[in-house]
Design a protein around this motif. Structure first.
Motif, PDB file in Angstrom:
ATOM      1  N   GLY A   1       0.821  -1.209   0.000  1.00 56.68           N
ATOM      2  CA  GLY A   1       0.000   0.000   0.000  1.00 56.68           C
ATOM      3  C   GLY A   1       0.850   1.251   0.000  1.00 56.68           C
ATOM      4  O   GLY A   1       0.510   2.253  -0.640  1.00 56.68           O
ATOM      5  N   GLY A   2       1.982   1.221   0.702  1.00 59.04           N
ATOM      6  CA  GLY A   2       2.872   2.371   0.745  1.00 59.04           C
ATOM      7  C   GLY A   2       3.498   2.680  -0.599  1.00 59.04           C
ATOM      8  O   GLY A   2       3.639   3.846  -0.984  1.00 59.04           O
TER       9      GLY A   2
ATOM     10  N   THR B   1     -11.874   2.706  -1.554  1.00 62.53           N
ATOM     11  CA  THR B   1     -11.124   3.820  -2.113  1.00 62.53           C
ATOM     12  C   THR B   1     -11.608   5.144  -1.529  1.00 62.53           C
ATOM     13  O   THR B   1     -10.816   6.012  -1.158  1.00 62.53           O
ATOM     14  N   CYS B   2     -12.933   5.304  -1.441  1.00 62.94           N
ATOM     15  CA  CYS B   2     -13.510   6.528  -0.875  1.00 62.94           C
ATOM     16  C   CYS B   2     -13.138   6.687   0.599  1.00 62.94           C
ATOM     17  O   CYS B   2     -12.794   7.786   1.057  1.00 62.94           O
ATOM     18  N   ALA B   3     -13.201   5.589   1.342  1.00 62.06           N
ATOM     19  CA  ALA B   3     -12.850   5.636   2.761  1.00 62.06           C
ATOM     20  C   ALA B   3     -11.378   5.991   2.942  1.00 62.06           C
ATOM     21  O   ALA B   3     -11.014   6.768   3.837  1.00 62.06           O
ATOM     22  N   GLY B   4     -10.513   5.434   2.100  1.00 57.32           N
ATOM     23  CA  GLY B   4      -9.093   5.753   2.178  1.00 57.32           C
ATOM     24  C   GLY B   4      -8.809   7.201   1.854  1.00 57.32           C
ATOM     25  O   GLY B   4      -7.988   7.850   2.521  1.00 57.32           O
ATOM     26  N   ALA B   5      -9.489   7.733   0.840  1.00 56.80           N
ATOM     27  CA  ALA B   5      -9.311   9.142   0.475  1.00 56.80           C
ATOM     28  C   ALA B   5      -9.729  10.060   1.619  1.00 56.80           C
ATOM     29  O   ALA B   5      -9.024  11.017   1.956  1.00 56.80           O
TER      30      ALA B   5
ATOM     31  N   ALA C   1      -3.485   9.586  -2.960  1.00 56.55           N
ATOM     32  CA  ALA C   1      -2.426   8.775  -2.359  1.00 56.55           C
ATOM     33  C   ALA C   1      -2.980   7.798  -1.333  1.00 56.55           C
ATOM     34  O   ALA C   1      -2.608   6.615  -1.314  1.00 56.55           O
ATOM     35  N   ASN C   2      -3.868   8.263  -0.480  1.00 59.75           N
ATOM     36  CA  ASN C   2      -4.400   7.374   0.551  1.00 59.75           C
ATOM     37  C   ASN C   2      -5.495   6.459   0.022  1.00 59.75           C
ATOM     38  O   ASN C   2      -5.696   5.366   0.556  1.00 59.75           O
ATOM     39  N   ALA C   3      -6.179   6.900  -1.022  1.00 55.70           N
ATOM     40  CA  ALA C   3      -7.089   5.985  -1.699  1.00 55.70           C
ATOM     41  C   ALA C   3      -6.280   4.824  -2.271  1.00 55.70           C
ATOM     42  O   ALA C   3      -6.661   3.651  -2.138  1.00 55.70           O
ATOM     43  N   ALA C   4      -5.126   5.154  -2.877  1.00 63.23           N
ATOM     44  CA  ALA C   4      -4.256   4.114  -3.435  1.00 63.23           C
ATOM     45  C   ALA C   4      -3.670   3.231  -2.333  1.00 63.23           C
ATOM     46  O   ALA C   4      -3.527   2.015  -2.510  1.00 63.23           O
ATOM     47  N   THR C   5      -3.353   3.835  -1.179  1.00 61.07           N
ATOM     48  CA  THR C   5      -2.783   3.072  -0.068  1.00 61.07           C
ATOM     49  C   THR C   5      -3.732   1.982   0.397  1.00 61.07           C
ATOM     50  O   THR C   5      -3.379   0.795   0.440  1.00 61.07           O
ATOM     51  N   PHE C   6      -4.949   2.375   0.770  1.00 65.02           N
ATOM     52  CA  PHE C   6      -5.892   1.402   1.314  1.00 65.02           C
ATOM     53  C   PHE C   6      -6.376   0.425   0.245  1.00 65.02           C
ATOM     54  O   PHE C   6      -6.644  -0.739   0.548  1.00 65.02           O
ATOM     55  N   LEU C   7      -6.478   0.903  -0.994  1.00 65.15           N
ATOM     56  CA  LEU C   7      -6.839  -0.015  -2.075  1.00 65.15           C
ATOM     57  C   LEU C   7      -5.745  -1.060  -2.246  1.00 65.15           C
ATOM     58  O   LEU C   7      -6.023  -2.257  -2.387  1.00 65.15           O
ATOM     59  N   GLY C   8      -4.476  -0.609  -2.204  1.00 68.69           N
ATOM     60  CA  GLY C   8      -3.359  -1.541  -2.303  1.00 68.69           C
ATOM     61  C   GLY C   8      -3.331  -2.526  -1.146  1.00 68.69           C
ATOM     62  O   GLY C   8      -3.081  -3.715  -1.341  1.00 68.69           O
ATOM     63  N   VAL C   9      -3.607  -2.044   0.069  1.00 72.94           N
ATOM     64  CA  VAL C   9      -3.628  -2.913   1.251  1.00 72.94           C
ATOM     65  C   VAL C   9      -4.718  -3.975   1.125  1.00 72.94           C
ATOM     66  O   VAL C   9      -4.484  -5.165   1.370  1.00 72.94           O
TER      67      VAL C   9
END
Length: 344
Positions: free
Chosen positions: A60-61, A261-265, A324-332
């Motif tokens: 995710g990072g 994705t929305c929650a991560g954003a 960036a954080n949408a991508a982080t949590f999506l990746g996780v």
């Protein structure tokens, strides 16, 4: 005639009470081979879950850096540039690309976070998972096993403690390289640092380990409350977006990747709002030359521009937080799904 207890009865009662107290404090010892196997399996399962959190956080990072580094570069340059150098975030992008091209202009200093971000985010999500275990063992948990948002927040704060040991030096290297990229060099003059390792080497030569880790206290002051807000906001919004059975009122079905994705954003935005002024102080502290203190940086910023001086680059930071954080949590989440398919 009333009966009275004998000294031996009182001693026996006291001994039993002491045994009960000691029994409650001691770990439960398995009494059979089956119980021993069950406890060993549970311990192995918990260790595997934390290992998966570590791996998923690292992936995710990497996603976060690839998506968010240009926004971060703009934020740091606005935070550290003298007044009048840049008129806006767009001006930073325009001048950076004009000077160094698209790739080097927007990804200056990316080597440090790419090398450091895997362990940084891995430790963050591992620390968060460990923090939840600690919260469960030290506080009352709901019958369904779900932690409250306050308990999630406490676990999130805990995650920042081990992460700071990695975050502080890598961010110091990153911001130094980002700021170096905005300086105008004289004809024939070479940049002071040739790369991330050269930054570490020179910092260590100038001031030892203390110089490499400058800004650690400010980093923890930012990441502690920031991580608390980060994970709490993510979990809250994730629960709100999870499908609910209208009859039982309980969660039914899996949350969609779009909702994740929305929650991560939203979590990224929630993280930056309360701690951005601390991040400005950290960036100034880590890029300043000579011996500086947090108090000196705060006083210097305020004397130059009042409260507004603590918020340069706030817009780019929030703009970066969303993708960036949408991508982080999506990746996780995708990493967890992939590992579940392979190992379960």
């Amino acid at each position: 005639m009333s009966s009275t207890s004998s000294p031996s009865d009182a001693a026996a009662a006291a001994t039993q009470k002491l045994q009960d107290v000691v029994k409650d404090k001691l770990p439960n010892l398995p009494e059979s081979k089956a119980e021993l196997k069950a406890e060993a399996k549970a311990a192995a399962s918990g260790g595997l879950a934390q290992l998966r959190s570590f791996a998923a956080g690292g992936f995710g990072g990497v996603c976060a850096v690839v998506v968010g580094h240009p926004f971060d570069l703009v934020k740091v340059r606005l935070q550290t540039a003298e007044k009048g150098v840049y008129s806006s975030a767009i001006d930073v992008v325009r001048k950076s690309v004009a000077k160094d091209g698209l790739k080097r202009g927007l990804y200056a200093g990316v080597s440090a976070p790419l090398v450091g971000v895997t362990p940084m985010f891995a430790v963050s999500f591992w620390g968060y998972d460990l923090g939840k275990s600690i919260v469960r063992s030290t506080s009352t948990v709901a019958p369904d096993g779900n932690l409250s948002i306050a308990q999630i927040s406490a676990a999130g704060f805990f995650s920042a403690i081990p992460m700071t040991a990695i975050t502080a030096p890598f961010e110091r290297v990153k911001v130094i390289l980002q700021v170096q990229g905005q300086k105008t060099l004289a004809p024939g003059e070479k940049p002071k640092y040739s790369g991330g390792m050269d930054v570490v080497r020179q910092l260590y030569k100038e001031g030892g380990v203390r110089s490499v880790f400058r800004g650690s206290a400010a980093t923890l002051a930012r990441d502690g409350p920031g991580s608390a807000a980060y994970f709490a906001a993510y979990e809250y919004i994730k629960r709100k977006l999870t499908p609910i059975d209208p009859v039982t009122g309980e969660a039914s079905g899996k949350i969609s990747l779009t909702a994740i994705t929305c929650a991560g954003a939203a979590a990224g935005v929630a993280m930056w709002i309360p701690v951005f002024p601390i991040d400005t102080v950290k960036s100034r502290l880590q890029t300043a030359e000579g011996n500086v203190t947090i108090g000196g940086v705060v006083k210097g910023l305020y004397s130059k521009g009042g409260y507004k001086a603590f918020f340069p680059g706030f817009g780019p930071a929030l703009a970066r937080a969303v993708p960036a954080n949408a991508a982080t949590f999506l990746g996780v989440e995708l990493a967890h799904q992939a590992m579940n398919k392979v190992f379960n």
